[in-house]
Design a protein around this motif. Structure first.
Motif, PDB file in Angstrom:
ATOM      1  N   ILE A   1       0.836  -1.207   0.000  1.00 17.08           N
ATOM      2  CA  ILE A   1       0.000   0.000   0.000  1.00 17.08           C
ATOM      3  C   ILE A   1       0.867   1.252   0.000  1.00 17.08           C
ATOM      4  O   ILE A   1       0.651   2.191  -0.783  1.00 17.08           O
ATOM      5  CB  ILE A   1      -0.943  -0.009   1.217  1.00 17.08           C
ATOM      6  CG1 ILE A   1      -1.952  -1.154   1.086  1.00 17.08           C
ATOM      7  CG2 ILE A   1      -1.671   1.330   1.342  1.00 17.08           C
ATOM      8  CD1 ILE A   1      -2.813  -1.351   2.315  1.00 17.08           C
ATOM      9  N   ILE A   2       1.887   1.275   0.876  1.00 13.11           N
ATOM     10  CA  ILE A   2       2.759   2.449   0.959  1.00 13.11           C
ATOM     11  C   ILE A   2       3.524   2.654  -0.346  1.00 13.11           C
ATOM     12  O   ILE A   2       3.646   3.783  -0.842  1.00 13.11           O
ATOM     13  CB  ILE A   2       3.740   2.296   2.140  1.00 13.11           C
ATOM     14  CG1 ILE A   2       2.975   2.312   3.467  1.00 13.11           C
ATOM     15  CG2 ILE A   2       4.785   3.409   2.126  1.00 13.11           C
ATOM     16  CD1 ILE A   2       3.837   1.984   4.666  1.00 13.11           C
ATOM     17  N   SER A   3       4.020   1.564  -0.923  1.00  9.24           N
ATOM     18  CA  SER A   3       4.798   1.672  -2.161  1.00  9.24           C
ATOM     19  C   SER A   3       3.957   2.229  -3.296  1.00  9.24           C
ATOM     20  O   SER A   3       4.416   3.066  -4.080  1.00  9.24           O
ATOM     21  CB  SER A   3       5.357   0.298  -2.551  1.00  9.24           C
ATOM     22  OG  SER A   3       6.216  -0.204  -1.550  1.00  9.24           O
ATOM     23  N   ILE A   4       2.710   1.768  -3.393  1.00 10.50           N
ATOM     24  CA  ILE A   4       1.840   2.245  -4.465  1.00 10.50           C
ATOM     25  C   ILE A   4       1.442   3.699  -4.239  1.00 10.50           C
ATOM     26  O   ILE A   4       1.364   4.500  -5.179  1.00 10.50           O
ATOM     27  CB  ILE A   4       0.593   1.341  -4.570  1.00 10.50           C
ATOM     28  CG1 ILE A   4       1.013  -0.055  -5.035  1.00 10.50           C
ATOM     29  CG2 ILE A   4      -0.429   1.937  -5.532  1.00 10.50           C
ATOM     30  CD1 ILE A   4      -0.104  -1.066  -5.039  1.00 10.50           C
ATOM     31  N   VAL A   5       1.225   4.070  -2.973  1.00  7.49           N
ATOM     32  CA  VAL A   5       0.839   5.455  -2.675  1.00  7.49           C
ATOM     33  C   VAL A   5       1.978   6.423  -3.001  1.00  7.49           C
ATOM     34  O   VAL A   5       1.755   7.494  -3.584  1.00  7.49           O
ATOM     35  CB  VAL A   5       0.414   5.587  -1.198  1.00  7.49           C
ATOM     36  CG1 VAL A   5       0.258   7.057  -0.815  1.00  7.49           C
ATOM     37  CG2 VAL A   5      -0.895   4.850  -0.960  1.00  7.49           C
ATOM     38  N   VAL A   6       3.213   6.058  -2.638  1.00 10.86           N
ATOM     39  CA  VAL A   6       4.328   6.985  -2.864  1.00 10.86           C
ATOM     40  C   VAL A   6       4.632   7.161  -4.345  1.00 10.86           C
ATOM     41  O   VAL A   6       5.253   8.160  -4.740  1.00 10.86           O
ATOM     42  CB  VAL A   6       5.601   6.513  -2.126  1.00 10.86           C
ATOM     43  CG1 VAL A   6       5.391   6.492  -0.634  1.00 10.86           C
ATOM     44  CG2 VAL A   6       6.068   5.157  -2.639  1.00 10.86           C
ATOM     45  N   THR A   7       4.197   6.205  -5.187  1.00 10.49           N
ATOM     46  CA  THR A   7       4.438   6.375  -6.618  1.00 10.49           C
ATOM     47  C   THR A   7       3.647   7.541  -7.195  1.00 10.49           C
ATOM     48  O   THR A   7       3.972   8.027  -8.283  1.00 10.49           O
ATOM     49  CB  THR A   7       4.067   5.089  -7.384  1.00 10.49           C
ATOM     50  OG1 THR A   7       2.689   4.754  -7.129  1.00 10.49           O
ATOM     51  CG2 THR A   7       4.954   3.936  -6.967  1.00 10.49           C
ATOM     52  N   LYS A   8       2.619   8.000  -6.470  1.00  6.28           N
ATOM     53  CA  LYS A   8       1.866   9.162  -6.930  1.00  6.28           C
ATOM     54  C   LYS A   8       2.737  10.412  -6.951  1.00  6.28           C
ATOM     55  O   LYS A   8       2.447  11.372  -7.657  1.00  6.28           O
ATOM     56  CB  LYS A   8       0.655   9.390  -6.019  1.00  6.28           C
ATOM     57  CG  LYS A   8      -0.372   8.275  -6.058  1.00  6.28           C
ATOM     58  CD  LYS A   8      -1.054   8.198  -7.406  1.00  6.28           C
ATOM     59  CE  LYS A   8      -1.895   9.419  -7.676  1.00  6.28           C
ATOM     60  NZ  LYS A   8      -2.623   9.330  -8.971  1.00  6.28           N
ATOM     61  N   PHE A   9       3.824  10.385  -6.160  1.00  6.45           N
ATOM     62  CA  PHE A   9       4.707  11.548  -6.100  1.00  6.45           C
ATOM     63  C   PHE A   9       5.859  11.454  -7.102  1.00  6.45           C
ATOM     64  O   PHE A   9       6.678  12.364  -7.176  1.00  6.45           O
ATOM     65  CB  PHE A   9       5.285  11.686  -4.687  1.00  6.45           C
ATOM     66  CG  PHE A   9       4.243  11.860  -3.623  1.00  6.45           C
ATOM     67  CD1 PHE A   9       3.691  13.104  -3.369  1.00  6.45           C
ATOM     68  CD2 PHE A   9       3.806  10.775  -2.881  1.00  6.45           C
ATOM     69  CE1 PHE A   9       2.723  13.265  -2.385  1.00  6.45           C
ATOM     70  CE2 PHE A   9       2.843  10.927  -1.895  1.00  6.45           C
ATOM     71  CZ  PHE A   9       2.297  12.176  -1.648  1.00  6.45           C
ATOM     72  N   SER A  10       5.929  10.341  -7.841  1.00  2.81           N
ATOM     73  CA  SER A  10       7.060  10.158  -8.750  1.00  2.81           C
ATOM     74  C   SER A  10       7.066  11.205  -9.857  1.00  2.81           C
ATOM     75  O   SER A  10       8.126  11.711 -10.242  1.00  2.81           O
ATOM     76  CB  SER A  10       7.023   8.748  -9.354  1.00  2.81           C
ATOM     77  OG  SER A  10       5.843   8.562 -10.116  1.00  2.81           O
ATOM     78  N   THR A  11       5.883  11.535 -10.370  1.00  2.00           N
ATOM     79  CA  THR A  11       5.812  12.538 -11.436  1.00  2.00           C
ATOM     80  C   THR A  11       6.222  13.911 -10.927  1.00  2.00           C
ATOM     81  O   THR A  11       6.949  14.653 -11.597  1.00  2.00           O
ATOM     82  CB  THR A  11       4.391  12.595 -12.015  1.00  2.00           C
ATOM     83  OG1 THR A  11       4.012  11.292 -12.469  1.00  2.00           O
ATOM     84  CG2 THR A  11       4.322  13.564 -13.183  1.00  2.00           C
ATOM     85  N   ARG A  12       5.772  14.259  -9.727  1.00  2.00           N
ATOM     86  CA  ARG A  12       6.123  15.563  -9.161  1.00  2.00           C
ATOM     87  C   ARG A  12       7.614  15.665  -8.870  1.00  2.00           C
ATOM     88  O   ARG A  12       8.220  16.720  -9.055  1.00  2.00           O
ATOM     89  CB  ARG A  12       5.332  15.794  -7.875  1.00  2.00           C
ATOM     90  CG  ARG A  12       3.818  15.819  -8.062  1.00  2.00           C
ATOM     91  CD  ARG A  12       3.111  16.044  -6.738  1.00  2.00           C
ATOM     92  NE  ARG A  12       1.657  16.007  -6.888  1.00  2.00           N
ATOM     93  CZ  ARG A  12       0.803  16.146  -5.875  1.00  2.00           C
ATOM     94  NH1 ARG A  12       1.274  16.338  -4.640  1.00  2.00           N
ATOM     95  NH2 ARG A  12      -0.494  16.090  -6.092  1.00  2.00           N
ATOM     96  N   LEU A  13       8.193  14.557  -8.418  1.00  6.14           N
ATOM     97  CA  LEU A  13       9.618  14.571  -8.089  1.00  6.14           C
ATOM     98  C   LEU A  13      10.497  14.396  -9.319  1.00  6.14           C
ATOM     99  O   LEU A  13      11.705  14.640  -9.257  1.00  6.14           O
ATOM    100  CB  LEU A  13       9.929  13.465  -7.075  1.00  6.14           C
ATOM    101  CG  LEU A  13       9.251  13.595  -5.708  1.00  6.14           C
ATOM    102  CD1 LEU A  13       9.556  12.380  -4.848  1.00  6.14           C
ATOM    103  CD2 LEU A  13       9.698  14.870  -5.006  1.00  6.14           C
ATOM    104  N   GLY A  14       9.909  13.943 -10.416  1.00  8.46           N
ATOM    105  CA  GLY A  14      10.682  13.743 -11.635  1.00  8.46           C
ATOM    106  C   GLY A  14      11.572  12.519 -11.604  1.00  8.46           C
ATOM    107  O   GLY A  14      12.592  12.472 -12.292  1.00  8.46           O
ATOM    108  N   VAL A  15      11.196  11.511 -10.810  1.00  8.91           N
ATOM    109  CA  VAL A  15      11.976  10.275 -10.724  1.00  8.91           C
ATOM    110  C   VAL A  15      11.064   9.103 -11.058  1.00  8.91           C
ATOM    111  O   VAL A  15       9.848   9.164 -10.844  1.00  8.91           O
ATOM    112  CB  VAL A  15      12.588  10.085  -9.316  1.00  8.91           C
ATOM    113  CG1 VAL A  15      13.568  11.184  -9.002  1.00  8.91           C
ATOM    114  CG2 VAL A  15      11.496  10.019  -8.258  1.00  8.91           C
ATOM    115  N   PRO A  16      11.616   8.008 -11.595  1.00  7.58           N
ATOM    116  CA  PRO A  16      10.787   6.832 -11.893  1.00  7.58           C
ATOM    117  C   PRO A  16      10.180   6.250 -10.623  1.00  7.58           C
ATOM    118  O   PRO A  16      10.789   6.291  -9.545  1.00  7.58           O
ATOM    119  CB  PRO A  16      11.776   5.851 -12.538  1.00  7.58           C
ATOM    120  CG  PRO A  16      12.923   6.688 -12.992  1.00  7.58           C
ATOM    121  CD  PRO A  16      13.007   7.833 -12.037  1.00  7.58           C
ATOM    122  N   SER A  17       8.981   5.711 -10.748  1.00  2.00           N
ATOM    123  CA  SER A  17       8.323   5.103  -9.595  1.00  2.00           C
ATOM    124  C   SER A  17       9.116   3.931  -9.046  1.00  2.00           C
ATOM    125  O   SER A  17       9.042   3.615  -7.852  1.00  2.00           O
ATOM    126  CB  SER A  17       6.914   4.642  -9.983  1.00  2.00           C
ATOM    127  OG  SER A  17       6.968   3.730 -11.074  1.00  2.00           O
TER     128      SER A  17
END
Length: 235
Positions: free
Chosen positions: A20-36
């Motif tokens: 759950i945590i891993s999938i949730v944090v991937t929502k920030f990958s686009t904002r941070l500019g890093v791959p999920s």
């Protein structure tokens, strides 16, 4: 017995929370500019034995097994999203990058490893073969959501999904050259081409069978179709 059940329940709960945590944090990958994928790895490092120590894992055999299953799912998912019409026009460049490109990358890394690490040439070539191929999971994760279209995207996806056989062959070859004194190199090369050819034929046959079955079978529940397709992927 009860203690083992409690420990297994705690393990399942921990794995569920990690997912759950891993999938949730991937929502920030686009904002941070890093791959999920990087965020997935970061979560694992934080909760692992070198981080918070919530989960201790020291079993390379199980790690390899889980990695193989994960790679199958990643390649299958990437193949499902890749259109054959896009891949057909870039087969030549993709195969060249997946074979000659891996060999050249291995050689370049080996030269750097030889002079910077001070190891033998065979050991340097082994290091180069291990890290000489692009990772399919990383490439698919980086390309997803990026404004890369056309032949370039298709070439990168096809190359990253087909370079593993060459990388595995080079790695095994250099390991055996380091450990086996009377190695039959020509036999190994012949086995490589045989496995590549047989794997291509079997893979194409299973893929056609999967496509034919999925388009014609009528299952009672729609939730069974992903499992049915996943069964063909593991096959």
């Amino acid at each position: 017995m009860i203690q083992e059940i409690l420990e297994s329940n705690q393990f399942i709960m921990l794995v569920a929370l990690l997912l759950i945590i891993s999938i949730v944090v991937t929502k920030f990958s686009t904002r941070l500019g890093v791959p999920s994928l990087v965020l997935f790895i970061a979560v694992g490092m934080i909760v692992g034995s070198d981080g918070l120590g919530l989960l201790y894992f020291d079993n390379p055999e199980v790690a390899q097994l889980v990695g193989v299953f994960a790679l199958i799912v990643i390649l299958f998912e990437g193949g499902m999203q890749t259109k054959w019409n896009d891949i057909r026009s870039v087969i030549g460049p993709s195969v060249t990058l997946a074979t000659v490109g891996v060999v050249l990358t291995t050689a370049i890394v080996a030269v750097a490893a030889k002079f910077f690490l001070g190891i033998t040439w065979l050991e340097a070539l082994l290091v180069g073969s291990i890290i000489g191929s692009t990772d399919a999971a990383a490439v698919f994760a980086v390309l997803k959501g990026k404004n890369i279209r056309g032949k370039l995207e298709a070439t990168l996806e096809a190359e990253s999904g087909t370079n593993d056989p060459m990388a595995v062959f080079l790695t095994i070859a250099f390991i055996q050259l380091l450990t086996v004194s009377d190695l039959n190199l020509w036999g190994m090369i012949g086995s490589f081409f045989w496995q590549m050819g047989a794997g291509l034929v079997v893979g194409a046959g299973v893929g056609y069978l999967a496509s034919y079955s999925l388009n014609r079978i009528n299952l009672d529940s729609s939730g069974l179709y992903p499992l049915f397709a996943l069964g063909f992927a593991f096959l």
